[in-house]
Design an enzyme around this catalytic site. Structure first.
Site, PDB file in Angstrom:
ATOM      1  N   ASP A  65     -10.689   2.809   4.432  1.00  0.00           N
ATOM      2  CA  ASP A  65     -10.979   1.374   4.265  1.00  0.00           C
ATOM      3  C   ASP A  65     -12.487   1.148   4.102  1.00  0.00           C
ATOM      4  O   ASP A  65     -12.917   0.078   3.683  1.00  0.00           O
ATOM      5  CB  ASP A  65     -10.486   0.588   5.488  1.00  0.00           C
TER       6      ASP A  65
ATOM      7  N   LYS B 290       0.839  -1.206   0.000  1.00  0.00           N
ATOM      8  CA  LYS B 290       0.000   0.000   0.000  1.00  0.00           C
ATOM      9  C   LYS B 290       0.875   1.258   0.000  1.00  0.00           C
ATOM     10  O   LYS B 290       0.606   2.218  -0.722  1.00  0.00           O
ATOM     11  CB  LYS B 290      -0.934  -0.012   1.217  1.00  0.00           C
TER      12      LYS B 290
ATOM     13  N   GLN C  46      -4.248  -1.877   9.737  1.00  0.00           N
ATOM     14  CA  GLN C  46      -4.160  -3.177   9.060  1.00  0.00           C
ATOM     15  C   GLN C  46      -4.702  -4.295   9.958  1.00  0.00           C
ATOM     16  O   GLN C  46      -4.323  -4.403  11.128  1.00  0.00           O
ATOM     17  CB  GLN C  46      -2.694  -3.460   8.682  1.00  0.00           C
TER      18      GLN C  46
END
Ligand code: NDP
Length: 297
Positions: A127, A60, A104
Site C-alpha cells: 500500500d 482487489k 484495509q
C-alpha cells in the site's frame, strides 16, 4: 463580454488503462512464476464487515485472479484486540510464501491505524503507507508508491499528458492521496516537474486557486464539490472522490459521483476522469504493480 470557452473533452479512462496494464502484469507474473515456482501472492486483511471495505477488498482479490496472482483474504472480527491484529501482521511479515499484504482501512475505532501501519514490514507494504516507503518516495529512492497517487501517475502517462512546467493544484492533503500526489507531481520526473499548490479545508478563496490549475487533482471527499466556475478552460481534471448518491431512477437506488461536478466541469476540461471508471480501477492496478515489484525483488 467574456464568454466561457467550451472544449471537447477526452476521458482519462482508468478502466481501459488498467485493462492494458493488467495484460502486462499478467505476462510479468507468469515469468515470475516460471522463475520462482510460485505466482506473486498478495494478502488482504479485512477487519469487521463494513460494506464498502468489503467491496474494495473483494475487487482487489478479483484483480489478483485476473492477472494470475495468488491472493488470500483474511477476515477478522470487528472486536479483534489491537494486539491480536498486530500478532497476525507479524505472522504475515515473516511468511515466506507471501510477497505483500494490505490492511484495509478504515479500522474499528479501538485500533490505532498508525500502530498497524508501523507494524507492517516496509518490504511487504504494497500500500506504500509505511514511513520508510513514504520517506523513500520523498527522496526519490526505490519504494512502494501509495496506490492512488501512483495510479494517477500511470493514467497521466498512459494518455501522454504533458506535466512539465504546468501549474498543478491538488485539493486535499491526506497522507494516502493529497500529500503524496503533491510530492509526485513536483518531483523531477515524468509525470512531474509541475509547480504544485496544495489546497485544504483552511484554504481561503479555493476557487481562485483551482482556477489557476492546468492540472487539477481533487481528493476531498465531498460529492460534486468542484463546480464549473472553479475550473480553468482546458484544464486536465482528475477526480479521486467516490460517493453513493441516492437516486430512485437507478435499479440499485443510488448513483456514483466524484468530488467534481462532472456535467459542469467536463465541458471546460481538455481531459477528465469519469466516476466510476477513472481513478478507482487505477488504484487497484497500482496495488498489483507493487505486488509484482515485491515478488520480483
Ligand atoms: P480525507 O478525508 O482523508 O482528506 C480530505 C482532504 O480534503 C483533507 O485534507 C481536507 O482538508 C480536505 N478538504 C475537506 N473539505 C475541504 C474543502 N471544503 N475545501 C478544501 N479542502 C477540503 O480523504 P482521502 O484523501 O482519503 O479521500 C478523498 C476522497 O477520495 C474520498 O471521497 C475517498 O472516498 C476517495 N478515495 C478514492 C480512492 C479511489 O481509489 N478512487 C482512493 C482513496 C480515496 P484538511 O486536511 O484541512 O482537513
Amino acid at each position: 463580454m467574456e464568454t466561457a470557452m467550451t472544449t471537447t473533452y477526452q476521458l482519462l479512462d482508468g478502466k481501459r488503462c488498467s485493462e492494458a496494464l493488467k495484460l502486462e502484469i499478467a505476462t510479468a507474473a507468469a515469468k515470475v512464476k516460471a522463475a520462482r515456482g510460485r505466482a506473486p501472492h498478495l494478502a488482504a486483511i479485512l477487519v469487521g464487515d463494513d460494506g464498502a471495505s468489503r467491496t474494495y477488498v473483494e475487487a482487489k482479490v478479483k484483480a489478483c485472479e485476473e492477472v494470475g496472482f495468488r491472493s488470500s483474504l483474511i477476515r477478522l472480527p470487528e472486536t479483534i484486540a489491537e494486539d491480536e491484529l498486530l500478532d497476525r501482521i507479524s505472522g504475515l511479515n515473516t511468511d515466506a510464501d507471501l510477497d505483500g499484504f494490505i490492511v484495509q482501512l478504515p479500522l474499528p475505532s479501538h485500533i490505532d491505524p498508525e500502530r498497524v501501519t508501523l507494524a507492517i514490514d516496509a518490504k511487504k507494504d504494497v500500500d506504500g503507507f509505511h514511513p520508510v516507503n513514504v520517506g523513500n518516495m520523498v527522496l526519490g529512492l526505490p519504494c512502494f508508491l501509495p496506490a492512488t497517487p501512483s495510479g494517477i501517475c500511470e493514467l497521466l502517462k498512459h494518455y501522454s499528458i504533458e506535466t512539465a512546467g504546468k501549474q498543478c493544484v491538488v485539493v486535499g492533503r491526506s497522507n494516502i492521496v493529497g500529500t503524496p500526489m503533491a510530492i509526485l507531481m513536483s518531483r523531477n520526473a515524468y509525470p512531474g516537474n509541475c509547480t504544485v499548490t496544495v489546497a485544504h479545508s483552511r484554504t481561503k478563496d479555493l476557487a481562485s486557486i483551482t482556477r489557476q490549475a492546468d492540472i487539477l487533482i481533487v481528493a476531498i471527499g465531498r460529492p460534486e464539490f468542484i463546480t464549473g466556475d472553479m475550473v480553468k478552460d482546458g484544464a486536465v481534471v482528475v477526480d479521486v472522490g467516490i460517493h453513493r448518491i441516492p437516486d430512485s431512477s437507478k435499479k440499485r437506488g443510488f448513483r456514483l459521483v466524484g468530488d467534481v461536478h462532472f456535467e459542469e466541469v467536463a465541458p471546460k476540461s481538455s481531459w477528465i476522469t469519469p466516476v466510476p471508471g477513472g481513478v478507482g480501477p487505477m488504484t487497484i492496478t497500482s496495488l498489483l504493480l507493487n505486488t509484482l515489484k515485491a515478488a520480483s525483488n
